[in-house]
Design a protein around this motif. Structure first.
Motif, short mmCIF file in Angstrom:
data_model
loop_
_atom_site.label_atom_id
_atom_site.label_comp_id
_atom_site.label_asym_id
_atom_site.label_seq_id
_atom_site.Cartn_x
_atom_site.Cartn_y
_atom_site.Cartn_z
N VAL A 117 0.83 -1.21 0.00
CA VAL A 117 0.00 0.00 0.00
C VAL A 117 0.86 1.26 0.00
O VAL A 117 0.76 2.11 -0.89
CB VAL A 117 -0.97 0.01 1.20
N LYS A 118 1.73 1.37 1.00
CA LYS A 118 2.58 2.56 1.05
C LYS A 118 3.47 2.66 -0.18
O LYS A 118 3.68 3.75 -0.72
CB LYS A 118 3.43 2.54 2.32
N SER A 120 2.85 1.67 -3.22
CA SER A 120 2.06 2.16 -4.35
C SER A 120 1.79 3.65 -4.20
O SER A 120 1.87 4.42 -5.18
CB SER A 120 0.73 1.40 -4.42
N TRP A 121 1.46 4.07 -2.98
CA TRP A 121 1.19 5.49 -2.72
C TRP A 121 2.43 6.35 -2.96
O TRP A 121 2.35 7.41 -3.58
CB TRP A 121 0.69 5.64 -1.28
N ALA A 124 3.06 6.86 -6.65
CA ALA A 124 2.16 7.87 -7.19
C ALA A 124 2.56 9.26 -6.71
O ALA A 124 2.57 10.23 -7.49
CB ALA A 124 0.73 7.55 -6.78
N LYS A 125 2.90 9.39 -5.45
CA LYS A 125 3.23 10.68 -4.85
C LYS A 125 4.40 11.36 -5.56
O LYS A 125 4.38 12.58 -5.79
CB LYS A 125 3.56 10.49 -3.38
N VAL A 164 -5.26 -1.00 -2.13
CA VAL A 164 -4.71 -0.54 -3.41
C VAL A 164 -5.85 -0.27 -4.40
O VAL A 164 -5.81 0.70 -5.16
CB VAL A 164 -3.71 -1.57 -3.98
N LEU A 167 -7.28 3.00 -3.37
CA LEU A 167 -6.31 4.04 -3.65
C LEU A 167 -6.35 4.39 -5.14
O LEU A 167 -6.31 5.57 -5.52
CB LEU A 167 -4.91 3.57 -3.26
N THR A 168 -6.46 3.37 -5.99
CA THR A 168 -6.57 3.58 -7.43
C THR A 168 -7.75 4.49 -7.75
O THR A 168 -7.62 5.46 -8.51
CB THR A 168 -6.74 2.23 -8.15
N SER A 170 -9.42 6.54 -5.83
CA SER A 170 -9.26 7.88 -5.28
C SER A 170 -8.29 8.71 -6.12
O SER A 170 -8.54 9.88 -6.43
CB SER A 170 -8.77 7.80 -3.83
N LEU A 171 -7.16 8.10 -6.50
CA LEU A 171 -6.20 8.80 -7.36
C LEU A 171 -6.83 9.16 -8.70
O LEU A 171 -6.58 10.25 -9.25
CB LEU A 171 -4.96 7.94 -7.58
N ASN A 174 -8.81 12.16 -8.10
CA ASN A 174 -7.92 13.30 -7.82
C ASN A 174 -7.41 13.95 -9.10
O ASN A 174 -7.24 15.18 -9.16
CB ASN A 174 -6.72 12.85 -7.01
#
Length: 258
Positions: A117-118, A120-121, A124-125, A164, A167-168, A170-171, A174
């Motif tokens: 998770v982190k 992948s984040w 992206a970050k 994940v 997160l996908t 949400s991104l 965004n």
């Protein structure tokens, strides 16, 4: 390059995390074959070198997706070597222990969430801002069929992949107005060293055979998938052919979730 091979990613700067793994390597090789300028990231230097050997002209960065400094270093290396990144394949991941959720130890739980998770984040970050500079971009994260439905065998892994998946989405929301698309693939059980380790974790040969049979029986096609069968979906989602597709969690699972 084979005659007639498409060059959908000609000159496109692309970062692949988990590039030493079976799925990351398969994605990298296909992207290279279609003209991408690749930055390959993994914590395994030997495996990374093996992937680079089949991806001529690629840049390699040894590092761990759990650590912001390492991921940031990969992003900077990409910019310095090729220019701003347009595409990201976040394939780094681990399966973790085959236990019921309450039997997983705290350090095992933390490691799974940090990598899956982190990691992948962080990718992206540090890479989406470069896509913003270009005014376009495409991201494919790696979830799992287990990220769309609970798993009795890999319970915490399932929880990380569920994270994940969302997160996908949400991104995707965004960055939808920025011409940056974010999707994820959700493979079923794919033939790979990680899967073989999971089967070996079952115990003796009889237990291993039973676990393999159980995992295959979960797929109506009665077999494990191949890395090449995931790659086609990843490259489609990255490509301009999927220009109106974002926020999708695409199962590639032999009918498991049908």
């Amino acid at each position: 390059m084979n005659a007639g091979t498409q060059r959908r990613f000609e000159g496109r700067v692309t970062v692949v995390t988990g590039a030493a793994g079976a799925l990351g390597r398969a994605c990298a090789a296909s992207l290279a074959n279609e003209g991408a300028k690749l930055v390959l990231f993994d914590r395994d230097p030997n495996g990374l070198a093996e992937t680079a050997a089949i991806c001529p002209g690629s840049e390699t960065v040894v590092g761990d997706v759990r650590y912001a400094a390492d991921v940031k270093r990969a992003a900077e290396a990409a910019r310095e070597r090729f220019g701003p990144v347009e595409s990201l394949v976040a394939a780094a991941g681990i399966a973790g222990p085959s236990k019921k959720a309450i039997e997983v130890e705290e350090d095992e739980f933390d490691l799974l969430f940090d990598v899956n998770v982190k990691g992948s984040w962080l990718a992206a970050k540090y890479l989406i801002p470069q896509m913003r500079e270009l005014g376009r971009g495409s991201v494919v994260l790696f979830s799992s069929a287990a990220g769309l439905r609970g798993s009795p065998v890999l319970s915490v892994y399932s929880a990380t992949k569920g994270a994940v998946t969302l997160l996908t989405k949400s991104l995707a929301l965004n960055h939808a107005t920025e011409n940056i698309r974010v999707n994820c693939v959700c493979p079923g059980t794919i033939e790979s060293p990680m899967v073989r380790l999971s089967i070996a974790d079952a115990g003796d040969a009889t237990a291993q055979s039973a676990r393999e049979d159980l995992q295959k029986s979960m797929h109506p096609m009665q077999r494990f998938g191949l890395p090449s069968e995931v790659v086609g979906a990843v490259l489609y989602l990255l490509s301009d052919e999927a220009s109106f597709t974002t926020g999708v969690a695409l199962p590639i699972d032999g009918g498991r979730l049908a």
